[in-house]
Design a protein around this motif. Sequence first.
Motif, PDB file in Angstrom:
ATOM      1  N   ASP A 230      29.281  39.342  41.186  1.00 35.96           N
ATOM      2  CA  ASP A 230      30.025  38.155  40.676  1.00 35.96           C
ATOM      3  C   ASP A 230      29.793  38.294  39.020  1.00 35.96           C
ATOM      4  O   ASP A 230      30.752  38.439  38.370  1.00 35.96           O
ATOM      5  CB  ASP A 230      29.217  37.046  40.823  1.00 35.96           C
ATOM      6  CG  ASP A 230      29.832  35.545  40.062  1.00 35.96           C
ATOM      7  OD1 ASP A 230      30.935  35.399  40.339  1.00 35.96           O
ATOM      8  OD2 ASP A 230      29.098  34.990  39.565  1.00 35.96           O
ATOM      9  N   ARG A 233      32.572  41.072  37.855  1.00 36.35           N
ATOM     10  CA  ARG A 233      33.701  40.867  38.554  1.00 36.35           C
ATOM     11  C   ARG A 233      34.994  41.301  37.751  1.00 36.35           C
ATOM     12  O   ARG A 233      35.822  42.010  38.099  1.00 36.35           O
ATOM     13  CB  ARG A 233      34.034  39.583  39.072  1.00 36.35           C
ATOM     14  CG  ARG A 233      34.438  38.447  38.166  1.00 36.35           C
ATOM     15  CD  ARG A 233      35.079  37.213  38.550  1.00 36.35           C
ATOM     16  NE  ARG A 233      34.302  36.473  39.599  1.00 36.35           N
ATOM     17  CZ  ARG A 233      34.629  35.857  40.650  1.00 36.35           C
ATOM     18  NH1 ARG A 233      35.664  35.618  40.773  1.00 36.35           N
ATOM     19  NH2 ARG A 233      33.676  35.304  41.417  1.00 36.35           N
ATOM     20  N   GLU A 234      34.658  40.967  36.140  1.00 37.82           N
ATOM     21  CA  GLU A 234      35.931  41.356  35.484  1.00 37.82           C
ATOM     22  C   GLU A 234      35.463  42.976  35.132  1.00 37.82           C
ATOM     23  O   GLU A 234      36.648  43.628  34.978  1.00 37.82           O
ATOM     24  CB  GLU A 234      35.645  40.511  34.121  1.00 37.82           C
ATOM     25  CG  GLU A 234      36.024  39.308  34.176  1.00 37.82           C
ATOM     26  CD  GLU A 234      36.368  38.463  33.108  1.00 37.82           C
ATOM     27  OE1 GLU A 234      36.648  39.229  31.978  1.00 37.82           O
ATOM     28  OE2 GLU A 234      36.195  37.290  32.949  1.00 37.82           O
ATOM     29  N   PRO A 237      35.955  46.539  39.644  1.00 32.86           N
ATOM     30  CA  PRO A 237      36.479  46.066  41.137  1.00 32.86           C
ATOM     31  C   PRO A 237      35.369  46.701  42.071  1.00 32.86           C
ATOM     32  O   PRO A 237      34.953  47.831  41.774  1.00 32.86           O
ATOM     33  CB  PRO A 237      37.827  46.795  41.294  1.00 32.86           C
ATOM     34  CG  PRO A 237      38.326  47.369  39.586  1.00 32.86           C
ATOM     35  CD  PRO A 237      36.913  47.416  39.076  1.00 32.86           C
ATOM     36  N   GLY A 275      34.170  37.717  43.983  1.00 32.41           N
ATOM     37  CA  GLY A 275      35.124  38.526  43.332  1.00 32.41           C
ATOM     38  C   GLY A 275      35.276  39.989  43.980  1.00 32.41           C
ATOM     39  O   GLY A 275      36.003  40.628  43.430  1.00 32.41           O
ATOM     40  N   LEU A 297      46.970  44.690  36.427  1.00 29.91           N
ATOM     41  CA  LEU A 297      46.917  43.671  37.370  1.00 29.91           C
ATOM     42  C   LEU A 297      48.137  42.958  37.208  1.00 29.91           C
ATOM     43  O   LEU A 297      48.837  42.804  36.188  1.00 29.91           O
ATOM     44  CB  LEU A 297      45.894  42.726  37.211  1.00 29.91           C
ATOM     45  CG  LEU A 297      44.382  43.307  37.665  1.00 29.91           C
ATOM     46  CD1 LEU A 297      43.221  42.520  37.377  1.00 29.91           C
ATOM     47  CD2 LEU A 297      44.220  43.935  39.112  1.00 29.91           C
ATOM     48  N   ARG A 462      42.433  40.508  43.648  1.00 28.08           N
ATOM     49  CA  ARG A 462      41.842  40.835  42.499  1.00 28.08           C
ATOM     50  C   ARG A 462      42.183  40.277  41.190  1.00 28.08           C
ATOM     51  O   ARG A 462      41.283  39.782  40.561  1.00 28.08           O
ATOM     52  CB  ARG A 462      41.412  42.587  42.134  1.00 28.08           C
ATOM     53  CG  ARG A 462      40.970  42.586  40.645  1.00 28.08           C
ATOM     54  CD  ARG A 462      39.994  44.015  40.810  1.00 28.08           C
ATOM     55  NE  ARG A 462      39.529  44.177  39.485  1.00 28.08           N
ATOM     56  CZ  ARG A 462      38.475  43.432  39.129  1.00 28.08           C
ATOM     57  NH1 ARG A 462      37.678  42.767  39.818  1.00 28.08           N
ATOM     58  NH2 ARG A 462      38.020  43.936  37.669  1.00 28.08           N
ATOM     59  N   ALA A 463      43.325  40.115  40.881  1.00 33.77           N
ATOM     60  CA  ALA A 463      43.827  39.319  39.891  1.00 33.77           C
ATOM     61  C   ALA A 463      43.588  38.067  39.879  1.00 33.77           C
ATOM     62  O   ALA A 463      43.275  37.252  38.796  1.00 33.77           O
ATOM     63  CB  ALA A 463      45.556  39.546  39.658  1.00 33.77           C
ATOM     64  N   VAL A 466      39.898  37.617  39.129  1.00 32.76           N
ATOM     65  CA  VAL A 466      39.530  37.777  37.803  1.00 32.76           C
ATOM     66  C   VAL A 466      39.888  36.540  36.992  1.00 32.76           C
ATOM     67  O   VAL A 466      39.128  35.972  36.351  1.00 32.76           O
ATOM     68  CB  VAL A 466      40.143  38.864  37.195  1.00 32.76           C
ATOM     69  CG1 VAL A 466      40.095  38.923  35.643  1.00 32.76           C
ATOM     70  CG2 VAL A 466      39.596  40.315  37.694  1.00 32.76           C
ATOM     71  N   ARG A 467      41.021  35.888  37.354  1.00 35.73           N
ATOM     72  CA  ARG A 467      41.423  34.592  36.599  1.00 35.73           C
ATOM     73  C   ARG A 467      40.645  33.545  37.074  1.00 35.73           C
ATOM     74  O   ARG A 467      40.476  32.534  36.180  1.00 35.73           O
ATOM     75  CB  ARG A 467      42.891  34.275  36.908  1.00 35.73           C
ATOM     76  CG  ARG A 467      43.879  34.984  36.509  1.00 35.73           C
ATOM     77  CD  ARG A 467      45.305  34.800  36.224  1.00 35.73           C
ATOM     78  NE  ARG A 467      45.768  34.689  37.892  1.00 35.73           N
ATOM     79  CZ  ARG A 467      46.290  35.729  38.380  1.00 35.73           C
ATOM     80  NH1 ARG A 467      46.838  36.671  37.796  1.00 35.73           N
ATOM     81  NH2 ARG A 467      46.757  35.485  39.582  1.00 35.73           N
TER      82      ARG A 467
END
Length: 712
Positions: A230, A233-234, A237, A275, A297, A462-463, A466-467
Amino acid sequence: MRTDGAGLVLDPRSIAVIGASSNPEKRGFQAVRTLQASGYSGRIYPVNPRGGEILGLEVVERIADLPDGVDLALVALPRASVPEAIREAGEARVGAAVVLAVGFGESGPEGQSLEEELRRACRETGIRVVGPNTSGVLNAAVGLNLAGFPGKVGGPLALLTQSGNVALALQTEAGQIPGPGIGMYVGVGNQADLTFSDYLGAVAADSRAKVAVIYAEGFRDARRFLAEADRLREALPILVLKGGRSTSGQAAAASHTGALSTPDDLFRAGLRQAGAIQLDRADELLFVARALSSGLLPGPGQGVAILSDGGGQGTLACDWLEGEDVTMATLSEETRAELSTLLGPAAATANPIDLAGAADRAPEVFSDALAILLADASVGSVLIVGLFGGYGIRFSETLVDAEVRAAERMATAAIDAGKPVLVHTMYAAAPSRPLEVLGEAGIAITDSLEVACRGLEAIVRRAGFVRAGMWDPEKRSSSRELVRAEGPSTGPWTEWEARELLEQCGVQFPTGARCEDAEAAARATSAIGGPVAMKVLSRQILHKADAGGVLLGVEQPDQAREAFGELVSAGELYLQQKDPSGVVEGVSVTRMLQRPLAELLIGVRRDERLGPVLTVGAGGIDVEADLDVAHRLLPVSDAEIESAIASLGISSTLMGTRGREKADWSGLVRAVRGVVGALESSVSIVEVEVNPLFVYADGCFAADALVSSKAP
């Protein structure tokens, strides 16, 4: 990247090979030879009591004679010698060690004892250990190859696995299909010391690593691993393929909640919240990792476009993606007009797009069509489907140069647009310069349509991850300070004790009373003024219906007096047969609830490995048969609670479809929050369940509740 522990393992400036050998068949010789062949620039110290020279290097006779502060030791010794070698290495201030030997915790009681001795040696000396039972480590960027990987290595993919064969299979596949390669590898082994969590941080600290690929059969610190995933996560991946997912040996808890989950259910939920992306097939790992390695992404609200040179495969891809709730892009009229001009009237310009043979004679049409699609604001990613890269093979060698030019333009278009492009082609494994161009540009290629779709789905997921922002599993709720838990310090509570705690936490119950004799039951029935439900109260009777301890529709005080006696007698008879030490503590009398829109289960419990877990599902007496449940690891946001409930099969009823009333969703969330708060009210509470929760359009009421404690 150099830090203590796992970072030191992957970026050592000096290496000792303990158990070095002059015999080319021994791992102690092969390790030295491979390091030299890989271009490792640090100092290498072979260690062997016989001394002498190995491959031009002077042999150190004793571990104690090593220079002070060697970064890493490869221990190529029999298992019985390992703990003492680690102690000696620690005394020589070696920073970390890779233990190759097998026969530790994976091999029975004797091996488990030896592994515990190895852990003690780690604690005593502070040395950090990879393994035991590891196939080695690799960091191609610094010439570190203690895994003996054959062929070309290097690239943005980092493998962390508990299987040398899985790693070797991925390395072999990477050499067969063009694309980003494997630059890092750790054979995690038994995790006697360093764990998956440690390696994740080390991989993320290296800017060359773009994706972490994990094959795991077990996590020694599952909750910590999720917290680390976590946190990263950004930046990184993370893909996980989990082995050993069977439910054999899973002990059901006293409530329904425990029986409705398996370790894999819970871990899968945790990965999603952290994530990370869980895959179910080994053949998906490399392609999905490559697909994510570009870092590109789709944006919010954007969909997928499929560009195909054959209608059938494009249709199948569309079906697969929509089946996984991946949104397809709706192309603008301008985009469709441009495509029609390019491809001619026979081409299908809605999504999926079919080139209708236009590329058979002019492969550059692929790149022209791709550029048009990438310029459409509704398109976030593109999947190319068919036989690109094979035109020169299938039709004429004269088409190869045109395909190469098309591949170069496709790669440039994807990068310039900042949108991911994936390629499915039947010629993925064939020698093809156009595909090499795409692979060198970081575009993922596969010959499996299903795997290609899985890669695209992973990019979309994944997009979203991240959001969504961080989950923060180490966050704690303040609700524990707001209520007082008053029940037994160990074992089940009575339903009434559970009710009193849950009411403090905001869960609503129907009007009722706890009655210790028949007269009290009669008075309560009269005061409530309508049909009541009466249930036996005993800490030893968890499922009251099984004991004949429930009577519904009692309306008159005289009926309540008689019902009280029946319930107490039934409870005492049940306890005589099941638990003679048990005690009936009375009867509850509560207002009968009207038929609800739906019945739900809400349960929370403390999992030994993953921490507190929330389960929501269709409730009632048949809950275990229906298996309509969703799990989330705590903490959870209100949005995550709603997402869990919305994932249930019963959610259509709660949504008010087909003219039915819509359930009180805010009341549902409050009820879940209340159950969570009850668990958090005391560290000794290990399980809380409301089943069923009667859900209405204007409220939610608990019809039964269970709480269980265990001394911390």
